[in-house]
Scaffold this motif. Structure first.
Motif, PDB file in Angstrom:
ATOM      1  N   LYS A   1       0.830  -1.201   0.000  1.00  0.00           N
ATOM      2  CA  LYS A   1       0.000   0.000   0.000  1.00  0.00           C
ATOM      3  C   LYS A   1       0.864   1.250   0.000  1.00  0.00           C
ATOM      4  O   LYS A   1       0.585   2.211  -0.727  1.00  0.00           O
ATOM      5  CB  LYS A   1      -0.923  -0.012   1.221  1.00  0.00           C
ATOM      6  CG  LYS A   1      -2.151  -0.877   0.989  1.00  0.00           C
ATOM      7  CD  LYS A   1      -3.126  -0.766   2.121  1.00  0.00           C
ATOM      8  CE  LYS A   1      -4.393  -1.535   1.755  1.00  0.00           C
ATOM      9  NZ  LYS A   1      -5.233  -1.785   2.911  1.00  0.00           N
ATOM     10  N   GLU A   2       1.909   1.198   0.819  1.00  0.00           N
ATOM     11  CA  GLU A   2       2.828   2.340   0.852  1.00  0.00           C
ATOM     12  C   GLU A   2       3.410   2.602  -0.524  1.00  0.00           C
ATOM     13  O   GLU A   2       3.497   3.743  -0.982  1.00  0.00           O
ATOM     14  CB  GLU A   2       3.969   2.064   1.827  1.00  0.00           C
ATOM     15  CG  GLU A   2       3.718   2.565   3.226  1.00  0.00           C
ATOM     16  CD  GLU A   2       4.802   2.099   4.165  1.00  0.00           C
ATOM     17  OE1 GLU A   2       5.897   1.742   3.696  1.00  0.00           O
ATOM     18  OE2 GLU A   2       4.548   2.095   5.376  1.00  0.00           O
ATOM     19  N   ALA A   3       3.816   1.497  -1.163  1.00  0.00           N
ATOM     20  CA  ALA A   3       4.437   1.657  -2.478  1.00  0.00           C
ATOM     21  C   ALA A   3       3.455   2.265  -3.460  1.00  0.00           C
ATOM     22  O   ALA A   3       3.820   3.106  -4.287  1.00  0.00           O
ATOM     23  CB  ALA A   3       4.919   0.303  -2.981  1.00  0.00           C
ATOM     24  N   ILE A   4       2.193   1.847  -3.349  1.00  0.00           N
ATOM     25  CA  ILE A   4       1.185   2.419  -4.249  1.00  0.00           C
ATOM     26  C   ILE A   4       1.049   3.912  -4.016  1.00  0.00           C
ATOM     27  O   ILE A   4       1.057   4.718  -4.953  1.00  0.00           O
ATOM     28  CB  ILE A   4      -0.181   1.722  -4.039  1.00  0.00           C
ATOM     29  CG1 ILE A   4      -0.118   0.286  -4.528  1.00  0.00           C
ATOM     30  CG2 ILE A   4      -1.275   2.470  -4.768  1.00  0.00           C
ATOM     31  CD1 ILE A   4      -1.345  -0.510  -4.205  1.00  0.00           C
ATOM     32  N   VAL A   5       0.941   4.258  -2.741  1.00  0.00           N
ATOM     33  CA  VAL A   5       0.780   5.682  -2.422  1.00  0.00           C
ATOM     34  C   VAL A   5       1.981   6.464  -2.915  1.00  0.00           C
ATOM     35  O   VAL A   5       1.857   7.520  -3.532  1.00  0.00           O
ATOM     36  CB  VAL A   5       0.594   5.863  -0.901  1.00  0.00           C
ATOM     37  CG1 VAL A   5       0.658   7.332  -0.537  1.00  0.00           C
ATOM     38  CG2 VAL A   5      -0.713   5.263  -0.459  1.00  0.00           C
ATOM     39  N   GLU A   6       3.166   5.932  -2.643  1.00  0.00           N
ATOM     40  CA  GLU A   6       4.377   6.612  -3.053  1.00  0.00           C
ATOM     41  C   GLU A   6       4.419   6.790  -4.561  1.00  0.00           C
ATOM     42  O   GLU A   6       4.877   7.799  -5.080  1.00  0.00           O
ATOM     43  CB  GLU A   6       5.598   5.805  -2.615  1.00  0.00           C
ATOM     44  CG  GLU A   6       6.327   6.417  -1.447  1.00  0.00           C
ATOM     45  CD  GLU A   6       7.392   5.490  -0.948  1.00  0.00           C
ATOM     46  OE1 GLU A   6       8.301   5.182  -1.742  1.00  0.00           O
ATOM     47  OE2 GLU A   6       7.320   5.058   0.215  1.00  0.00           O
TER      48      GLU A   6
ATOM     49  N   ARG B   1      -5.334  -4.377  -9.223  1.00  0.00           N
ATOM     50  CA  ARG B   1      -5.186  -4.155 -10.660  1.00  0.00           C
ATOM     51  C   ARG B   1      -3.997  -3.249 -10.946  1.00  0.00           C
ATOM     52  O   ARG B   1      -3.215  -3.483 -11.857  1.00  0.00           O
ATOM     53  CB  ARG B   1      -6.470  -3.545 -11.212  1.00  0.00           C
ATOM     54  CG  ARG B   1      -6.684  -3.882 -12.682  1.00  0.00           C
ATOM     55  CD  ARG B   1      -8.017  -3.412 -13.195  1.00  0.00           C
ATOM     56  NE  ARG B   1      -8.329  -2.040 -12.843  1.00  0.00           N
ATOM     57  CZ  ARG B   1      -9.381  -1.673 -12.114  1.00  0.00           C
ATOM     58  NH1 ARG B   1     -10.210  -2.587 -11.658  1.00  0.00           N
ATOM     59  NH2 ARG B   1      -9.600  -0.406 -11.821  1.00  0.00           N
ATOM     60  N   MET B   2      -3.870  -2.245 -10.093  1.00  0.00           N
ATOM     61  CA  MET B   2      -2.775  -1.311 -10.305  1.00  0.00           C
ATOM     62  C   MET B   2      -1.421  -1.997 -10.146  1.00  0.00           C
ATOM     63  O   MET B   2      -0.508  -1.816 -10.964  1.00  0.00           O
ATOM     64  CB  MET B   2      -2.892  -0.182  -9.291  1.00  0.00           C
ATOM     65  CG  MET B   2      -2.477   1.137  -9.841  1.00  0.00           C
ATOM     66  SD  MET B   2      -2.187   2.242  -8.507  1.00  0.00           S
ATOM     67  CE  MET B   2      -0.469   2.471  -8.700  1.00  0.00           C
ATOM     68  N   VAL B   3      -1.313  -2.787  -9.092  1.00  0.00           N
ATOM     69  CA  VAL B   3      -0.032  -3.467  -8.860  1.00  0.00           C
ATOM     70  C   VAL B   3       0.265  -4.417 -10.013  1.00  0.00           C
ATOM     71  O   VAL B   3       1.406  -4.514 -10.482  1.00  0.00           O
ATOM     72  CB  VAL B   3      -0.050  -4.209  -7.510  1.00  0.00           C
ATOM     73  CG1 VAL B   3       1.209  -5.016  -7.333  1.00  0.00           C
ATOM     74  CG2 VAL B   3      -0.198  -3.228  -6.377  1.00  0.00           C
ATOM     75  N   CYS B   4      -0.765  -5.095 -10.489  1.00  0.00           N
ATOM     76  CA  CYS B   4      -0.566  -6.007 -11.619  1.00  0.00           C
ATOM     77  C   CYS B   4      -0.006  -5.254 -12.815  1.00  0.00           C
ATOM     78  O   CYS B   4       0.963  -5.687 -13.449  1.00  0.00           O
ATOM     79  CB  CYS B   4      -1.876  -6.658 -12.025  1.00  0.00           C
ATOM     80  SG  CYS B   4      -2.436  -7.891 -10.887  1.00  0.00           S
TER      81      CYS B   4
END
Lengths: 975, 186
Positions: A472-477, B145-148
């Protein structure tokens, strides 16, 4: 990929070879069996058994093959074809009974296999499948060979009118064997007419067999055997199921056994056989040694258990501890074997010299436990400390050079430690590779974040949570650069935190300095008048500071609001600074103490001469030739011996450090756990998940503690040879104690950090500590003259004079000359200069390599992106062209050649593939292009429009094709 | 005495050639295997009996119990692809997951493990499954989906919208933690 391709090529090789052998010499191998077993009746039975065995194996192989048939369609087809061939072959042989056809058949087979290979290559899309099918081809060949043998024997039987049922082989009678033997010997001349020599000497059948081979074939055989050996050595690294590995292993072993004994010529044969046997023995020995070695690794199961409970980071501490234990084992071996034991066994016994005797005034309390615990009394005057050693140049019947040995062991321990640490660091750096690039951030999070070692539900829960948060952190970052609201406040807090930490550090440094000075005052007055606290004040203060300051730092670091990983590094750095500061304050204070002792020593020296003069004057007034008066060594006045004092200080430090570690472990972990566990039933809030809870295992703190402990060992080992032994004991105990504590009273960390990245961080700390701890030791050795009446170097002006002395007395004169020439500044300075130059050169080259590496990486990345862009364009283009093509079907060739040049584009090929299938033209994937050098013969349109050479090209980024093609130009324009 | 009757020395040697284990470890693994179902597994393996332990037993081992990918691991290493393992499969599995196994071998099997639908590519559905298993469905659909997309963007070199074995190996061999975390000590 590399493995696969290499492996395929090796098999190709093998196949080629086995065809060759089959063609020429199959009969002869049969003959070989017969020939050897001709000698005695008893062996015939063996022969029968062997036949049975072979048959069994054959059956096994065939059944294995049928099993493998299910797996791939390719092999099934070829199998059928082959069976057909066999039938055909049988009848043909019955008719002619000659070998020529067999040869042809085999050539056919070989051709067939080439075709097969190509077929299988066509299926190359799935690497693994291809490989299995190839292997099965290979297996088949083995089976085929055996089958062929049986066919042949039957044929022979028929030729002589003795028709037997197919499975007559199942009736093992001596008669039958004899029959067959005869028959085969008869069939020999007709099948093999070129080499007659075999008939004459049957013992050397095998040699004959091989001598009939041409040198190239022999080379081939040898090569094949090498291949087999290589295969056997690397078998464990192949990604196949075990069954297949076992089968291949057995086959290669059989192959080797069959040909190995026969290889080699004439006289060389025995030697060869001997070599082979020795090789086998050696291999067996190696394997046993390997087994033994792994059995010697201690605490494997303990660490495994911890690993499964707490994951790899906690286990990494214990692995580090074990590694330290190993190093200390070596250090202990050196000091114990080369210093302590020789002095204890061969040196003068206790009580012969003043330095080896407890002085009269201490004798009364020398055996008290408190004194011994403090390493005074008898412990002080023993091999444990520097002062006990005598300066006699050679001791015992071995003429053991004690002072030299002492000096060299001191140097050797440090040198060995440097070597080990640096080697480990280099290895770690190699393993880590270029782990710093973050281009695969998400991929690594997805594929490598789970720790497969975890085998405990609680740890697993924590791990799941930490993975989720990190993703989640990585996504936010990634979505937006961090919202830094109120950056001024954070900055202020960070500065404040650092200020506080600095204050702590300065305070602790001053406290230690103050305490050490105070203790010197106590020491001057005499320690006996003070209690336990005054005597152990320095060590206690140091240990307490080491215990509480990290906690303080932890509290302070919450102000800073760093990312946990960065916070951890800050924390580590601060603790490191604290320990280092404390250690150096301690050392500076110790230096002061040394100066004091040396002043005292001077006084004692002058007193000594007076005392001696009094002694002689008082008792023997007139006769100076009388034998000297014997004074009991305990009564002789002596110097303070600062070296022993330093050694004692370090030993005390280690002891108190160890005690505090253990006591913190007991109180902080065990009693806390007990309290939490049992008070939880009658408490107003949940203790287990609330405030005190169970403690976590503090990996970084423990590792740092270990490192500093080791630093103290390195520093003090020269003056107290017992230190490595003590440390060994300490590590041994803490291994068990900490393992127990971790398993029974710690909970897994909430935020599990990866351990591997910090490995070299710890090693670098160890190296720094090693360097810093050798500095004071070297300083004392080089610049302070040794005490006049104790230790192995007494009477010398400097400790390293022992080298000079050895050179002068134990080596021939010319050696000393050479040495003195070599050590004069005129030579040493250029040498140093050269070293510096080399260092500079190496460093700059490594820098360049690094830069080139980075540039290449960047280039790759850029190229990737470019490719992607290009692919998109090409895909668009292809789509439009597809439409065009469907509109105008007649213009196949032109459009095709246009598209064909984009061999690297997968997206394009996906759209193109449908069409290609229709046209029966072959598409070459770039990654497989290297294997498929030969184009498919049926390809129609490609060959007409394009030169064949360009089709096999597989270099990414290069676009093969005609320069006048419009599409390429458009590409380059757009770029 | 007792240990010698389980395997012939040839078998032990063959196993040592085919795995990264020592003799002692092989015997220990055999006992671990047998302890899962003492009534099914004979103490004599010299005749190579055809014994297969069901996945339920394999998956209940403490080493695998908490692993989100345990079923995939068992499926990949079992011969029948359903997670039912013979002793050979069992040894194979722990050999690949042992410390001694080289990076390439591990990467190959890791690829197979993460390739849920066995199509020799890690596509989006595989990735979604991996992520959901890894986080116990804690991520929202959008996040997954985003991570994928990110993963495929990062690692897909040939741009076909899925990861081939080469893509995967290229990515995983540079990972700093892959070797230290992709092993099971037994």
């Amino acid at each position: 990929m590399v493995i696969f391709s290499r492996f395929t090529s090796s098999w190709k090789h093998l196949r080629y070879f086995s065809i060759e052998v089959d063609e020429g010499n199959d009969n002869e191998f049969n003959l070989y069996y017969v020939g050897v077993e001709d000698h005695s009746e008893g062996e015939k039975e063996q022969q029968v058994k062997q036949e049975g065995k072979r048959r069994r194996e054959r059956n096994g192989k065939i059944s294995g093959r049928t099993a493998s048939e299910k797996r791939s369609a390719v092999t099934k087809n070829s199998d059928k074809r082959e069976k057909k061939h066999d039938k055909h072959q049988k009848t043909a042989r019955e008719r002619r009974g000659s070998k020529t056809h067999e040869k042809r058949r085999k050539r056919n087979n070989a051709d067939e296999e080439v075709v097969e290979e190509e077929c299988s290559k066509e299926k190359n899309v799935k690497n693994e499948r291809t490989k299995t099918s190839k292997l099965e081809d290979e297996k088949e060949q083995g089976g085929k060979k055996n089958k062929k043998k049986s066919v042949k024997t039957e044929d022979v039987d028929r030729n002589h009118g003795k028709m037997k049922p197919r499975d007559c082989n199942d009736v093992p009678t001596k008669e039958k064997t004899k029959n067959r033997k005869k028959l085969e010997t008869i069939s020999e001349p007709e099948s093999k007419s070129d080499s007659e020599s075999d008939l004459e000497s049957r013992d050397d059948k095998a040699v004959g067999v091989l001598s009939s081979l041409t040198p190239e074939e022999l080379e081939m055989l040898k090569e094949a055997m090498e291949e087999k050996k290589k295969l056997m050595a690397t078998l464990r690294g192949k990604p196949w199921p075990m069954k297949k590995k076992l089968i291949i292993l057995r086959e290669s072993q059989e192959f080797l056994e069959k040909y190995e004994g026969a290889l080699g010529k004439g006289k060389g044969r025995k030697l060869y056989a001997y070599k082979v046997v020795m090789m086998k023995k050696w291999m067996k020995f190696q394997r046993d040694f390997e087994n033994f070695k792994t059995a010697c690794i201690p605490w494997e199961m303990k660490i495994k258990e911890i690993e499964s409970h707490f994951g790899s980071s906690v286990a990494s501490y214990f692995i580090f501890l074990r590694w330290m234990y190993g190093i200390n084992m070596i250090l202990f071996g050196l000091t114990f074997g080369l210093v302590m034991v020789p002095e204890a066994l061969m040196g003068k016994p206790y009580g012969t010299l003043p330095r080896k005797t407890v002085p009269r005034e201490e004798e009364a309390s020398a055996m008290n436990f408190a004194v011994l615990w403090d390493f005074g009394g008898y412990a002080k005057y023993s091999v444990l400390f520097y002062g006990y050693y005598n300066n006699q140049r050679a001791i015992g019947w071995l003429k053991f050079r004690m002072p030299l040995s002492y000096f060299l062991v001191g140097v050797g321990t440090v040198a060995y430690s440097y070597m080990v640490v640096i080697r480990t660091m280099a290895r770690n750096a190699n393993e880590e590779g270029g782990g710093d690039d973050t281009i695969f951030n998400f991929s690594w999070k997805a594929f490598t974040s789970w720790d497969y070692l975890i085998g405990n539900p609680e740890t697993a829960d924590n791990k799941f949570a930490s993975i989720t948060t990190s993703i989640k952190e990585a996504i936010v970052e990634d979505q937006e650069s961090r919202k830094d609201d109120n950056i001024h406040l954070t900055r202020f807090l960070r500065v404040l935190a650092n200020f506080l930490v600095l204050c702590c550090l300065a305070g602790s440094g001053y406290l230690i300095y103050f305490v050490v000075r105070r203790s010197q005052k106590f020491a001057l007055v005499g320690l006996e008048k003070y209690g336990w606290w005054e005597r152990n004040e320095v060590n206690m203060v140091m240990s307490l500071l080491g215990m509480f300051c990290p906690m303080l730092f932890d509290v302070i670091s919450t102000l800073e609001n760093y990312h946990p990983r960065i916070a951890l590094q800050w924390q580590l750095g601060r603790i490191f600074a604290l320990f280092l500061g404390n250690l150096y304050t301690f050392i500076i204070a110790l230096m002061d103490a040394i100066q004091l002792k040396r002043a005292e020593e001077d006084i004692v020296k002058t007193n000594m001469t007076i005392w001696q003069a009094n002694l002689y004057n008082g008792t023997v007034p007139d006769n100076s030739t009388a034998p000297p008066i014997t004074v009991h060594p305990a009564d002789v006045p002596r110097g303070p011996c600062w070296e022993t004092m330093v050694g004692q200080e370090f030993v005390r430090l280690i002891i108190s450090d160890t005690m505090t570690t253990y006591i913190t472990l007991l109180i902080g972990d065990f009693f806390r756990a007990v309290l939490v566990r049992f008070l939880n039933n009658c408490w107003c809030w949940d203790l287990e998940y609330g405030f005190p809870s169970y403690s976590e295992f503090d990996v970084s703190g423990n590792v740092l503690g270990l490192i500093f402990n080791q630093g103290m060992i390195w520093m003090g080992a020269f003056y107290a040879p017992c230190l490595p032994a003590l440390n060994l004991f300490r590590l041994h105990v803490s291994m068990y104690l900490q393992c127990w504590a971790v398993m029974c009273c710690n909970v897994p960390q909430e935020r599990v950090f990866k351990a591997s990245g910090s490995n070299n961080f710890y090693m670098a700390m160890l190296l720094v500590i090693l360097f810093l701890s050798t500095l004071p030791a070297i300083y004392t050795i080089v610049s302070i003259p040794p005490s006049f009446d104790c230790g192995p170097f007494s009477g010398k002006s400097r400790m390293f004079d022992v080298i000079q002395e050895t050179l002068e007395t134990d080596f021939p004169a010319w050696f000393g000359m050479v040495f003195s020439y070599a050590s004069n500044p005129g030579l040493v300075l250029p040498f140093l200069l050269l070293l510096v130059l080399a260092l500079y050169y190496l460093q700059s080259t490594s820098k360049t390599y690094k830069r080139v590496n980075m540039e290449l990486k960047k280039k790759l990345q850029v190229q990737n992106e470019e490719n992607k862009k290009k692919n998109k364009l090409a895909a668009l283009k292809a789509a439009s062209e597809l439409e065009q093509a469907t509109n105008a079907v007649g213009k196949h060739s032109n459009t095709d050649s246009d598209l064909g040049m984009n061999e690297n584009d997968n997206s394009l090929n996906e759209t193109q593939q449908h069409r290609q299938k229709g046209q029966k033209s072959r598409y070459v994937h770039p990654s497989q292009g290297q294997h498929n050098k030969d184009p498919h013969p049926i390809s129609s349109t490609h060959t007409t429009t394009r030169p064949p050479a360009s089709r096999s090209r597989a270099v990414p980024g290069h676009l093969p094709g005609n320069p006048q093609q419009p599409q390429r130009n458009s590409h380059s324009n757009r770029r | 005495g007792n240990k010698q009757t389980i395997f012939t020395s040839q078998q032990l040697d063959a196993y040592q050639d085919c795995t990264y284990f020592t003799r002692k470890e092989i015997l220990r693994l055999f006992h671990r295997y047998r302890d899962l179902a003492p009534q099914l597994v004979p103490l004599d393996y010299t005749e190579q009996p055809d014994v297969r332990l069901p996945y339920e037993l394999i998956g209940s081992m403490p080493e695998l119990k908490d692993n989100p990918f345990r079923q995939r691991i068992a499926e990949v290493f079992s011969e029948d692809g359903k997670g039912n393992m013979t002793l050979d499969d069992f040894l194979d599995m722990f050999s690949v997951l042992s410390e001694m196994a080289p990076r390439d071998l591990k990467a190959y099997y890791a690829f197979k493990i993460y390739d849920f639908n066995n199509d020799y590519f890690i596509c989006k559905s595989d990735l979604e499954k991996t992520l959901n298993k890894l986080t116990r469905n804690e991520l929202t659909e959008d996040e997954v989906r985003m991570v994928c997309e990110k993963v495929i963007n990062e690692a897909d070199l040939d741009n076909d919208g899925r990861l081939s074995l080469e893509d995967f190996q290229n990515m995983i061999t540079r990972a700093p933690d892959f070797l230290s975390t992709f092993h099971i000590r037994i």
